[in-house]
Design a protein around this motif. Structure first.
Motif, PDB file in Angstrom:
ATOM      1  N   ASP A  14       0.798  -1.114  -0.049  1.00 32.27           N
ATOM      2  CA  ASP A  14       0.044  -0.034   0.037  1.00 32.27           C
ATOM      3  C   ASP A  14       0.883   1.198  -0.068  1.00 32.27           C
ATOM      4  O   ASP A  14       0.399   2.213  -0.129  1.00 32.27           O
ATOM      5  CB  ASP A  14      -1.019  -0.007   1.061  1.00 32.27           C
ATOM      6  N   ALA A 132     -12.844   9.687  -3.548  1.00 37.21           N
ATOM      7  CA  ALA A 132     -12.326   8.372  -4.453  1.00 37.21           C
ATOM      8  C   ALA A 132     -10.831   8.073  -3.278  1.00 37.21           C
ATOM      9  O   ALA A 132     -10.823   6.722  -3.058  1.00 37.21           O
ATOM     10  CB  ALA A 132     -11.430   8.901  -5.787  1.00 37.21           C
ATOM     11  N   GLU A 133     -10.396   9.283  -2.680  1.00 37.53           N
ATOM     12  CA  GLU A 133      -9.208   8.800  -1.625  1.00 37.53           C
ATOM     13  C   GLU A 133      -9.980   8.063  -0.287  1.00 37.53           C
ATOM     14  O   GLU A 133      -9.221   7.169   0.091  1.00 37.53           O
ATOM     15  CB  GLU A 133      -8.562  10.107  -1.346  1.00 37.53           C
ATOM     16  N   LEU A 135     -12.778   6.605  -0.008  1.00 43.15           N
ATOM     17  CA  LEU A 135     -13.255   5.218  -0.358  1.00 43.15           C
ATOM     18  C   LEU A 135     -11.863   4.232  -0.689  1.00 43.15           C
ATOM     19  O   LEU A 135     -12.087   2.951  -0.069  1.00 43.15           O
ATOM     20  CB  LEU A 135     -13.820   5.168  -1.707  1.00 43.15           C
ATOM     21  N   GLU A 136     -10.972   4.497  -1.202  1.00 47.76           N
ATOM     22  CA  GLU A 136      -9.665   3.908  -1.109  1.00 47.76           C
ATOM     23  C   GLU A 136      -9.085   3.329   0.410  1.00 47.76           C
ATOM     24  O   GLU A 136      -8.620   2.425   0.484  1.00 47.76           O
ATOM     25  CB  GLU A 136      -8.468   4.564  -1.963  1.00 47.76           C
ATOM     26  N   LEU A 137      -9.269   4.504   1.343  1.00 44.19           N
ATOM     27  CA  LEU A 137      -8.804   4.241   2.330  1.00 44.19           C
ATOM     28  C   LEU A 137      -9.717   3.081   3.024  1.00 44.19           C
ATOM     29  O   LEU A 137      -9.273   2.310   3.881  1.00 44.19           O
ATOM     30  CB  LEU A 137      -8.995   5.601   3.271  1.00 44.19           C
ATOM     31  N   ASP A 139     -11.416   0.808   1.500  1.00 48.52           N
ATOM     32  CA  ASP A 139     -11.301  -0.424   1.019  1.00 48.52           C
ATOM     33  C   ASP A 139      -9.846  -1.088   1.394  1.00 48.52           C
ATOM     34  O   ASP A 139      -9.673  -2.262   1.537  1.00 48.52           O
ATOM     35  CB  ASP A 139     -10.833  -0.302  -0.683  1.00 48.52           C
ATOM     36  N   ARG A 140      -8.998  -0.370   1.787  1.00 45.18           N
ATOM     37  CA  ARG A 140      -7.638  -0.887   2.261  1.00 45.18           C
ATOM     38  C   ARG A 140      -7.825  -1.099   3.824  1.00 45.18           C
ATOM     39  O   ARG A 140      -6.976  -1.573   4.346  1.00 45.18           O
ATOM     40  CB  ARG A 140      -6.401   0.051   2.126  1.00 45.18           C
ATOM     41  N   ARG A 274     -17.721  -1.061   5.788  1.00 45.27           N
ATOM     42  CA  ARG A 274     -17.433  -2.430   4.946  1.00 45.27           C
ATOM     43  C   ARG A 274     -18.114  -3.688   5.728  1.00 45.27           C
ATOM     44  O   ARG A 274     -18.105  -3.910   6.889  1.00 45.27           O
ATOM     45  CB  ARG A 274     -16.004  -2.573   5.299  1.00 45.27           C
TER      46      ARG A 274
END
Length: 328
Positions: A14, A132-133, A135-137, A139-140, A274
């Motif tokens: 990551d 977008a940022e 949602l990436e956080l 997801d990870r 999540r």
């Protein structure tokens, strides 16, 4: 093989294969992380990354499969710890919230203050960024929940509707738009350069699409993530601001907010979670304070059985929430 080694592996992936950055993420030393990676590769019997000199160059095919499984294992270990903490009724921990600057500045303070009053030993950590940022956080697994808005479909994952809001035009007092005698239309706005959110730069921007659908030129003079910056540059004369209604300053003396008469869709703010994560009790408390119209039992059940978007109650409008707060 240890959980620490798997966490280090995920951190490397990551961090763009940057060992130094990965070590900072997991609060380890660079030599220590490199040593653990070497030991893991030796145990597995193959390399997880290709090298170029002393630097990592790419993830190998085998490494990609291992990282995928490592994410599941590390996430489940965190779920077990969260479940155990809930069963012990622990009232301390950390809540990480990824959100936009506007939500952090205008929508979250009251909910966070209420959470801290109920759970004084819980630390709240905001992670501001673009949609977008954040949602990436999520997801990870680097944040516990995301608070964001959409002008159309709801976000992927378990999305809980919080409130609806509209955009307004912001201009200096005495501006020509204030003398129209009616709410400005998109055609009226098209005569001026616009000052808006950074998301307006994207082709899928609902603001941009509304102008395109009307056959009008969309002229952006300035964009920013921060509503306060938009307000500042409107005051400096760069153009007409397009601002979320919750970002209005009730004590503003220099600027005037005007409703927009046009086909701009109403936006919805969501809490996004999540489904594969165990929710700490204090996270549920935060959700209840930010979106009191949602039944806590429904939120719990949504993790186990899922709830369709139409089954959630229609979220209130921000202007109604704001009026209720002022009346109180």
């Amino acid at each position: 093989m240890t959980l620490a080694q798997l966490r280090y592996l995920i951190a490397i992936a990551d961090s763009g294969l940057n060992i130094t950055l990965a070590a900072e993420r997991v609060h380890a030393t660079q030599p220590g992380l490199s040593k653990q990676l070497k030991q893991l590769e030796e145990e597995l019997g193959f390399t997880l990354f290709t090298r170029r000199g002393k630097s990592l160059d790419a993830v190998t095919a085998a490494g990609a499969k291992v990282i995928e499984r490592a994410r599941i294992i590390v996430a489940e270990a965190a779920n077990i710890r969260a479940l155990a903490a809930n069963l012990r009724s622990e009232a301390h921990g950390d809540l990480r919230i990824a959100t936009t600057h506007t939500q952090a500045r205008y929508a979250l303070p009251k909910a966070i203050a209420g959470l801290r009053k109920r759970f004084p030993d819980v630390g709240v950590h905001l992670q501001p960024g673009g949609d977008a940022e954040i949602l990436e956080l999520l997801d990870r697994g680097e944040t516990d929940l995301a608070v964001m808005s959409t002008a159309g479909n709801r976000p992927e994952g378990l999305a809980l509707p919080v409130y609806r809001w509209d955009r307004v035009a912001l201009v200096p007092r005495g501006h020509a738009l204030t003398r129209l005698g009616h709410a400005p239309t998109l055609a009226d706005l098209a005569a001026y350069p616009l000052v808006s959110y950074e998301s307006s730069l994207k082709p899928e921007s609902s603001l941009r699409r509304a102008f395109d659908a009307a056959g009008l030129e969309f002229k952006l003079a300035f964009t920013a993530r921060d509503a306060d910056l938009i307000r500042t540059y409107v005051g400096a004369g760069l153009g007409v601001g397009i601002l979320a209604e919750m970002a209005l300053d009730a004590d503003e003396r220099e600027l005037a907010a005007l409703p927009i008469d046009g086909p701009l869709p109403t936006c919805t703010t969501w809490i996004v979670l999540r489904r594969d994560r165990v929710l700490r009790d204090y996270a549920l408390e935060f959700i209840a304070r930010l979106a009191p119209q949602l039944d806590r039992r429904d939120v719990r059940r949504a993790f186990d059985h899922g709830i369709a978007a139409e089954q959630w109650p229609e979220p209130p409008r921000w202007r109604d929430l704001d009026a209720a707060r002022l009346a109180a």
